[in-house]
Design an enzyme around this catalytic site. Structure first.
Site, PDB file in Angstrom:
ATOM      1  CG  ASP A  89      -1.888  -1.198   1.145  1.00  0.00           C
ATOM      2  OD1 ASP A  89      -2.651  -1.265   0.175  1.00  0.00           O
ATOM      3  OD2 ASP A  89      -1.819  -2.072   2.019  1.00  0.00           O
ATOM      4  CD  GLU A 108      -0.537  -9.407   2.601  1.00  0.00           C
ATOM      5  OE1 GLU A 108      -1.242  -9.353   1.587  1.00  0.00           O
ATOM      6  OE2 GLU A 108      -0.337  -8.414   3.321  1.00  0.00           O
TER       7      GLU A 108
HETATM    8  C1  5RP Z   1      -3.247  -7.055   1.093  1.00  0.00           C
HETATM    9  C2  5RP Z   1      -2.055  -6.217   0.803  1.00  0.00           C
HETATM   10  C3  5RP Z   1      -1.859  -5.757  -0.594  1.00  0.00           C
HETATM   11  O1  5RP Z   1      -0.602  -6.165  -1.028  1.00  0.00           O
HETATM   12  C4  5RP Z   1      -1.951  -4.274  -0.661  1.00  0.00           C
HETATM   13  O2  5RP Z   1      -3.178  -3.863  -0.100  1.00  0.00           O
HETATM   14  C5  5RP Z   1      -1.836  -3.747  -2.096  1.00  0.00           C
HETATM   15  O3  5RP Z   1      -2.964  -4.115  -2.803  1.00  0.00           O
HETATM   16  P1  5RP Z   1      -3.142  -3.864  -4.359  1.00  0.00           P
HETATM   17  O4  5RP Z   1      -2.135  -4.702  -5.055  1.00  0.00           O
HETATM   18  O5  5RP Z   1      -4.565  -4.306  -4.608  1.00  0.00           O
HETATM   19  O6  5RP Z   1      -2.956  -2.395  -4.613  1.00  0.00           O
HETATM   20  O7  5RP Z   1      -1.265  -5.902   1.660  1.00  0.00           O
HETATM   21  O8  5RP Z   1      -3.374  -7.330   2.448  1.00  0.00           O
END
Ligand code: 5RP
Length: 234
Positions: A89, A108
């Protein structure tokens, strides 16, 4: 496809090439969660003969992998992963992250820490000078939600419960707003994790990625963690 999705897909494609250069037929690949990770999963389907299987960081990624005909293993049956590939994010210049927008932060963190190399992929909107504009996701044990929220207020945060969302562990998520700028991500990561009732938080500073691939409209840039060049074969 939106221009942001085009960049996410470009980062995922670059990650496929890098991943395939690092794995062999007996390798297991760790797979992240989110829209960028989804592009990676879909592209990985064409090369599933090049590795043994995967370990997923969420039930949703597990389902997508299986739908794509890719083998998914239980993390308890695996001792080490070759590479872990995931989105983020926010990413700062020290390659520290905020993750957990999709609520999968705990798996994760576990799966990324099992990998020899952590490869993060993102479009260029995720690069920031300081972490914390994106509300920090924190997974909490349900009975501790309000108690943890009070402790977060003492740390200067404005905690908001992500209602109607339950993690793959059956827990709740608090999104901590108002922490920007996070001056010391690794210290804040450790401090929040010390609060009883917190499972983990979405700062990935103490286990940050080894490599970050950022897609912008004209190029993919590769960023390598400063202190671990010995591990890298780039
Ligand atoms: C999920 C995460 C994602 O990697 C993060 O939110 C990025 O998401 P996106 O690839 O949809 O932008 O940490 O828990």
């Amino acid at each position: 496809m939106s221009s942001q999705d085009t960049l996410k897909k470009a980062a995922a494609k670059a990650a496929i090439e890098l991943t395939l250069s690092r794995v062999c037929k007996s390798s297991i690949i760790g797979i992240g969660t989110g829209t960028t990770a989804n592009f990676f999963i879909d592209l990985l389907a064409d090369c599933h003969h090049n590795f043994l299987g995967t370990v997923a960081s969420s039930k949703i990624s597990e389902d997508r992998l299986r739908t794509n005909g890719i083998k998914v293993l239980d993390p308890n049956d695996v001792s080490e992963l070759g590479v872990y590939v995931d989105g983020a994010d926010e990413i700062n210049s020290d390659l520290e992250l905020i993750k957990g927008g999709g609520g999968a932060l705990t798996w994760e963190k576990i799966i990324s820490s099992m990998a020899r190399e952590f490869l993060c992929i993102a479009d260029d909107s995720k690069r920031v000078k300081s972490l914390g504009k994106f509300p920090l996701p924190i997974e909490v044990i349900p009975i501790a939600r309000n108690k943890v929220a009070r402790e977060l207020i003492r740390l200067g945060a404005n905690p908001r419960w992500r209602r109607e969302f339950v993690t793959d562990n059956g827990n709740h998520i608090i999104d901590a707003h108002g922490l920007w700028p996070i001056e010391s991500p690794s210290a804040l990561e450790a401090e929040i994790n010390q609060i009883s009732g917190v499972v983990t938080n979405g700062i990935f500073a103490n286990n940050s990625p080894d490599i970050v691939l950022i897609a912008s409209p004209n190029q993919i840039t590769t960023h390598i963690k400063r202190d671990n060049t010995s591990k890298l074969l780039l």
